[in-house]
Design a protein around this motif. Structure first.
Motif, PDB file in Angstrom:
ATOM      1  N   ALA A 109       3.877   2.742   8.077  1.00 17.75           N
ATOM      2  CA  ALA A 109       3.944   2.445   6.644  1.00 17.75           C
ATOM      3  C   ALA A 109       2.563   2.058   6.122  1.00 17.75           C
ATOM      4  O   ALA A 109       1.782   1.397   6.811  1.00 17.75           O
ATOM      5  CB  ALA A 109       4.936   1.312   6.388  1.00 17.75           C
ATOM      6  N   GLY A 110       2.258   2.496   4.902  1.00 18.45           N
ATOM      7  CA  GLY A 110       0.978   2.139   4.297  1.00 18.45           C
ATOM      8  C   GLY A 110       0.404   3.259   3.457  1.00 18.45           C
ATOM      9  O   GLY A 110       1.107   4.190   3.041  1.00 18.45           O
ATOM     10  N   LEU A 111      -0.897   3.180   3.207  1.00 16.88           N
ATOM     11  CA  LEU A 111      -1.629   4.166   2.412  1.00 16.88           C
ATOM     12  C   LEU A 111      -2.081   5.294   3.339  1.00 16.88           C
ATOM     13  O   LEU A 111      -2.907   5.091   4.221  1.00 16.88           O
ATOM     14  CB  LEU A 111      -2.821   3.488   1.748  1.00 16.88           C
ATOM     15  CG  LEU A 111      -3.693   4.332   0.829  1.00 16.88           C
ATOM     16  CD1 LEU A 111      -2.911   4.803  -0.395  1.00 16.88           C
ATOM     17  CD2 LEU A 111      -4.926   3.541   0.408  1.00 16.88           C
ATOM     18  N   TYR A 112      -1.544   6.484   3.133  1.00 15.09           N
ATOM     19  CA  TYR A 112      -1.766   7.625   4.018  1.00 15.09           C
ATOM     20  C   TYR A 112      -2.898   8.489   3.466  1.00 15.09           C
ATOM     21  O   TYR A 112      -2.776   9.082   2.393  1.00 15.09           O
ATOM     22  CB  TYR A 112      -0.463   8.412   4.127  1.00 15.09           C
ATOM     23  CG  TYR A 112      -0.502   9.644   4.996  1.00 15.09           C
ATOM     24  CD1 TYR A 112      -1.357   9.744   6.087  1.00 15.09           C
ATOM     25  CD2 TYR A 112       0.359  10.714   4.728  1.00 15.09           C
ATOM     26  CE1 TYR A 112      -1.373  10.886   6.880  1.00 15.09           C
ATOM     27  CE2 TYR A 112       0.365  11.848   5.528  1.00 15.09           C
ATOM     28  CZ  TYR A 112      -0.512  11.934   6.598  1.00 15.09           C
ATOM     29  OH  TYR A 112      -0.527  13.058   7.375  1.00 15.09           O
ATOM     30  N   LEU A 113      -4.011   8.539   4.200  1.00 15.50           N
ATOM     31  CA  LEU A 113      -5.184   9.293   3.749  1.00 15.50           C
ATOM     32  C   LEU A 113      -5.391  10.516   4.639  1.00 15.50           C
ATOM     33  O   LEU A 113      -5.428  10.404   5.856  1.00 15.50           O
ATOM     34  CB  LEU A 113      -6.427   8.397   3.784  1.00 15.50           C
ATOM     35  CG  LEU A 113      -6.336   7.114   2.958  1.00 15.50           C
ATOM     36  CD1 LEU A 113      -7.642   6.338   3.044  1.00 15.50           C
ATOM     37  CD2 LEU A 113      -5.971   7.405   1.505  1.00 15.50           C
ATOM     38  N   LEU A 137       0.823  -1.213   0.000  1.00 15.83           N
ATOM     39  CA  LEU A 137       0.000   0.000   0.000  1.00 15.83           C
ATOM     40  C   LEU A 137       0.854   1.259   0.000  1.00 15.83           C
ATOM     41  O   LEU A 137       0.446   2.296  -0.533  1.00 15.83           O
ATOM     42  CB  LEU A 137      -0.939  -0.010   1.196  1.00 15.83           C
ATOM     43  CG  LEU A 137      -1.968  -1.156   1.225  1.00 15.83           C
ATOM     44  CD1 LEU A 137      -2.665  -1.222   2.575  1.00 15.83           C
ATOM     45  CD2 LEU A 137      -2.982  -0.996   0.107  1.00 15.83           C
ATOM     46  N   GLY A 138       2.026   1.180   0.615  1.00 16.88           N
ATOM     47  CA  GLY A 138       2.919   2.338   0.668  1.00 16.88           C
ATOM     48  C   GLY A 138       3.747   2.531  -0.590  1.00 16.88           C
ATOM     49  O   GLY A 138       4.474   3.525  -0.714  1.00 16.88           O
ATOM     50  N   SER A 139       3.619   1.585  -1.535  1.00 18.01           N
ATOM     51  CA  SER A 139       4.475   1.644  -2.734  1.00 18.01           C
ATOM     52  C   SER A 139       3.894   2.503  -3.847  1.00 18.01           C
ATOM     53  O   SER A 139       4.593   2.842  -4.799  1.00 18.01           O
ATOM     54  CB  SER A 139       4.715   0.221  -3.266  1.00 18.01           C
ATOM     55  OG  SER A 139       3.508  -0.347  -3.760  1.00 18.01           O
ATOM     56  N   GLY A 140       2.603   2.850  -3.759  1.00 23.60           N
ATOM     57  CA  GLY A 140       2.005   3.672  -4.806  1.00 23.60           C
ATOM     58  C   GLY A 140       0.555   3.328  -5.064  1.00 23.60           C
ATOM     59  O   GLY A 140      -0.038   2.502  -4.363  1.00 23.60           O
ATOM     60  N   ASN A 141      -0.009   3.940  -6.071  1.00 24.95           N
ATOM     61  CA  ASN A 141      -1.425   3.782  -6.386  1.00 24.95           C
ATOM     62  C   ASN A 141      -1.605   3.914  -7.903  1.00 24.95           C
ATOM     63  O   ASN A 141      -1.194   4.929  -8.480  1.00 24.95           O
ATOM     64  CB  ASN A 141      -2.232   4.872  -5.669  1.00 24.95           C
ATOM     65  CG  ASN A 141      -3.709   4.811  -5.945  1.00 24.95           C
ATOM     66  OD1 ASN A 141      -4.298   3.738  -5.985  1.00 24.95           O
ATOM     67  ND2 ASN A 141      -4.328   5.974  -6.132  1.00 24.95           N
ATOM     68  N   ILE A 200      -4.300  11.686  -0.850  1.00 24.48           N
ATOM     69  CA  ILE A 200      -3.747  10.333  -0.830  1.00 24.48           C
ATOM     70  C   ILE A 200      -2.232  10.436  -0.855  1.00 24.48           C
ATOM     71  O   ILE A 200      -1.651  11.121  -1.698  1.00 24.48           O
ATOM     72  CB  ILE A 200      -4.233   9.521  -2.042  1.00 24.48           C
ATOM     73  CG1 ILE A 200      -5.757   9.381  -2.016  1.00 24.48           C
ATOM     74  CG2 ILE A 200      -3.581   8.141  -2.071  1.00 24.48           C
ATOM     75  CD1 ILE A 200      -6.323   8.717  -3.256  1.00 24.48           C
ATOM     76  N   GLY A 201      -1.583   9.748   0.090  1.00 25.52           N
ATOM     77  CA  GLY A 201      -0.128   9.738   0.148  1.00 25.52           C
ATOM     78  C   GLY A 201       0.366   8.341   0.466  1.00 25.52           C
ATOM     79  O   GLY A 201      -0.416   7.401   0.658  1.00 25.52           O
ATOM     80  N   PHE A 202       1.692   8.197   0.557  1.00 18.64           N
ATOM     81  CA  PHE A 202       2.287   6.882   0.751  1.00 18.64           C
ATOM     82  C   PHE A 202       3.437   6.976   1.743  1.00 18.64           C
ATOM     83  O   PHE A 202       4.297   7.852   1.618  1.00 18.64           O
ATOM     84  CB  PHE A 202       2.793   6.325  -0.582  1.00 18.64           C
ATOM     85  CG  PHE A 202       1.781   6.475  -1.686  1.00 18.64           C
ATOM     86  CD1 PHE A 202       0.726   5.595  -1.796  1.00 18.64           C
ATOM     87  CD2 PHE A 202       1.870   7.535  -2.579  1.00 18.64           C
ATOM     88  CE1 PHE A 202      -0.226   5.745  -2.795  1.00 18.64           C
ATOM     89  CE2 PHE A 202       0.933   7.701  -3.580  1.00 18.64           C
ATOM     90  CZ  PHE A 202      -0.124   6.797  -3.684  1.00 18.64           C
TER      91      PHE A 202
END
Length: 208
Positions: A64-68, A33-37, A55-57
């Motif tokens: 670590a992960g998907l930063y909202l 999830l932290g690698s991109g979208n 949306i961030g990473f």
């Protein structure tokens, strides 16, 4: 002649046999999830979109992960999948209530089939009243879960208040069994034609 005809029929039936896509459990980790979208795991692609918020990473470390969130604005987020699924678990971290009020909340859970009632496990620093997850600490953690009629998206609203956003650390899905199909592949179509030609020859010889 009869033996050849029977074998040809069996071959044709095998070529046009139905195929069923099997269900599978797929886990998108914090590193994924932290690698991109978007991100793809096990042949399934997860794409996150937003209305408001951001949306961030975060690629490594405790969060670590998907930063909202993160820009002190609220928003709506949609997790979309490239295949139909029948269950989802979302593990999050850092839903906070530090400093000025209001605290962060999550609510308005919806799949591609419409609004749903989620299951929820508090892992620390949150409460859930059946509709809204509310942070009660500086590092609220929990797991959202839902299963039901196959769907391909899961969305929610995030009220960030005066906080700094939160992180999705893991998304676990179970892909749905797909209905059988009976459309042969191109190669199979060619073989099927040969089989039909063989049957025609058999009929012609029998008439002769």
């Amino acid at each position: 002649m009869t033996t050849f005809k029977t074998k040809a029929l069996v071959a044709m039936l095998a070529l046009t046999g139905s195929a069923v896509a099997q269900a599978a459990v797929i886990s998108f980790s914090d590193a994924d999830l932290g690698s991109g979208n978007p991100v793809t795991v096990g042949g399934t692609t997860l794409t996150t979109t937003n209305t408001g918020g951001s949306i961030g990473f975060i690629t490594s470390g405790t969060f670590a992960g998907l930063y909202l969130g993160g820009n002190n604005t609220s928003g709506s987020y949609v997790l979309s999948f490239s295949t139909m699924i029948n269950s989802i678990e979302i593990e999050f971290d850092a839903l906070s209530s530090v400093g000025s009020l209001p605290v962060e909340t999550l609510f308005g859970f919806v799949t591609s089939n419409g609004p749903v009632s989620i299951g929820y496990t508090n892992q620390g620093g949150t409460t859930f009243d059946g509709t809204t997850i509310t942070s009660t600490a500086n590092d609220g953690q929990g797991t959202i879960s839902f299963s039901g009629t196959p769907f391909n998206s899961f969305s929610f609203n995030h009220n960030q208040g005066a906080q700094s956003g939160f992180v999705i650390e893991r998304v676990l899905i179970n892909t749905a069994d797909m209905p059988p199909t009976s459309v042969p592949e191109p190669v199979s179509l060619g073989l099927l034609g040969i089989g039909l030609l063989g049957l025609g020859l058999v009929r012609g010889k029998r008439k002769a």
